[in-house]
Design a protein around this motif. Sequence first.
Motif, PDB file in Angstrom:
ATOM      1  N   SER A   1      30.115  42.508  38.416  1.00 45.39           N
ATOM      2  CA  SER A   1      28.761  43.043  38.547  1.00 45.39           C
ATOM      3  C   SER A   1      28.729  44.210  39.528  1.00 45.39           C
ATOM      4  O   SER A   1      28.054  45.210  39.283  1.00 45.39           O
ATOM      5  CB  SER A   1      27.790  41.951  38.985  1.00 45.39           C
ATOM      6  OG  SER A   1      28.184  41.413  40.229  1.00 45.39           O
ATOM      7  N   LYS A   2      29.473  44.104  40.604  1.00 39.95           N
ATOM      8  CA  LYS A   2      29.506  45.188  41.595  1.00 39.95           C
ATOM      9  C   LYS A   2      30.212  46.422  41.034  1.00 39.95           C
ATOM     10  O   LYS A   2      29.762  47.554  41.208  1.00 39.95           O
ATOM     11  CB  LYS A   2      30.224  44.704  42.854  1.00 39.95           C
ATOM     12  CG  LYS A   2      30.162  45.663  44.003  1.00 39.95           C
ATOM     13  CD  LYS A   2      30.772  45.055  45.243  1.00 39.95           C
ATOM     14  CE  LYS A   2      30.687  46.006  46.412  1.00 39.95           C
ATOM     15  NZ  LYS A   2      31.309  45.449  47.608  1.00 39.95           N
ATOM     16  N   ASN A   3      31.311  46.199  40.327  1.00 42.23           N
ATOM     17  CA  ASN A   3      32.083  47.302  39.772  1.00 42.23           C
ATOM     18  C   ASN A   3      31.308  48.038  38.689  1.00 42.23           C
ATOM     19  O   ASN A   3      31.292  49.265  38.643  1.00 42.23           O
ATOM     20  CB  ASN A   3      33.399  46.769  39.202  1.00 42.23           C
ATOM     21  CG  ASN A   3      34.284  47.854  38.674  1.00 42.23           C
ATOM     22  OD1 ASN A   3      34.364  48.944  39.218  1.00 42.23           O
ATOM     23  ND2 ASN A   3      34.961  47.560  37.586  1.00 42.23           N
TER      24      ASN A   3
ATOM     25  N   GLU B   1      37.343  43.432  42.674  1.00 44.46           N
ATOM     26  CA  GLU B   1      35.978  43.146  43.089  1.00 44.46           C
ATOM     27  C   GLU B   1      35.214  42.520  41.927  1.00 44.46           C
ATOM     28  O   GLU B   1      35.675  42.535  40.793  1.00 44.46           O
ATOM     29  CB  GLU B   1      35.267  44.397  43.607  1.00 44.46           C
ATOM     30  CG  GLU B   1      35.003  45.471  42.609  1.00 44.46           C
ATOM     31  CD  GLU B   1      34.333  46.693  43.238  1.00 44.46           C
ATOM     32  OE1 GLU B   1      34.237  46.776  44.463  1.00 44.46           O
ATOM     33  OE2 GLU B   1      33.915  47.555  42.466  1.00 44.46           O
ATOM     34  N   SER B   2      34.041  41.998  42.222  1.00 49.05           N
ATOM     35  CA  SER B   2      33.263  41.325  41.185  1.00 49.05           C
ATOM     36  C   SER B   2      32.876  42.313  40.092  1.00 49.05           C
ATOM     37  O   SER B   2      32.677  43.498  40.343  1.00 49.05           O
ATOM     38  CB  SER B   2      32.000  40.703  41.782  1.00 49.05           C
ATOM     39  OG  SER B   2      31.100  41.709  42.172  1.00 49.05           O
TER      40      SER B   2
ATOM     41  N   ARG C   1      28.049  50.256  39.745  1.00 52.70           N
ATOM     42  CA  ARG C   1      28.287  51.549  40.389  1.00 52.70           C
ATOM     43  C   ARG C   1      28.257  52.631  39.325  1.00 52.70           C
ATOM     44  O   ARG C   1      28.869  52.509  38.276  1.00 52.70           O
ATOM     45  CB  ARG C   1      29.658  51.532  41.070  1.00 52.70           C
ATOM     46  CG  ARG C   1      29.880  52.695  41.974  1.00 52.70           C
ATOM     47  CD  ARG C   1      31.225  52.629  42.672  1.00 52.70           C
ATOM     48  NE  ARG C   1      31.422  51.415  43.431  1.00 52.70           N
ATOM     49  CZ  ARG C   1      32.268  50.435  43.081  1.00 52.70           C
ATOM     50  NH1 ARG C   1      32.985  50.542  41.992  1.00 52.70           N
ATOM     51  NH2 ARG C   1      32.406  49.368  43.813  1.00 52.70           N
TER      52      ARG C   1
END
Length: 93
Positions: A79-81, A76-77, A84
């Motif tokens: 920034s998303k990882n 996954e990207s 979190r």
Amino acid sequence: MPYTKKKRPYKKEYQQQKARGEHADRMERQRARRKVDKTGVDRNKNGKADRREGKDISHNKPLSRGGTNKDGYRIESSSKNRARNYKKKTTKK
């Protein structure tokens, strides 16, 4: 603060990382990345699988919570990882 008068104690820092348990988690992340790179297609021959270019390997169960590669991981990207925070979800009363 950087070391200006003496050399940085890399060996000591490494031992501290091992004592805190960071070393094992780093090795687990490395194994996951290498497995994706080994099995994926690399058309531009830079050593990274094409589907992992600019992305992170995110573990289904976080390593900080006792997860392993056996629990699974996904691409996954970054920034998303990294956004979190895995905090405990509270229920409204």
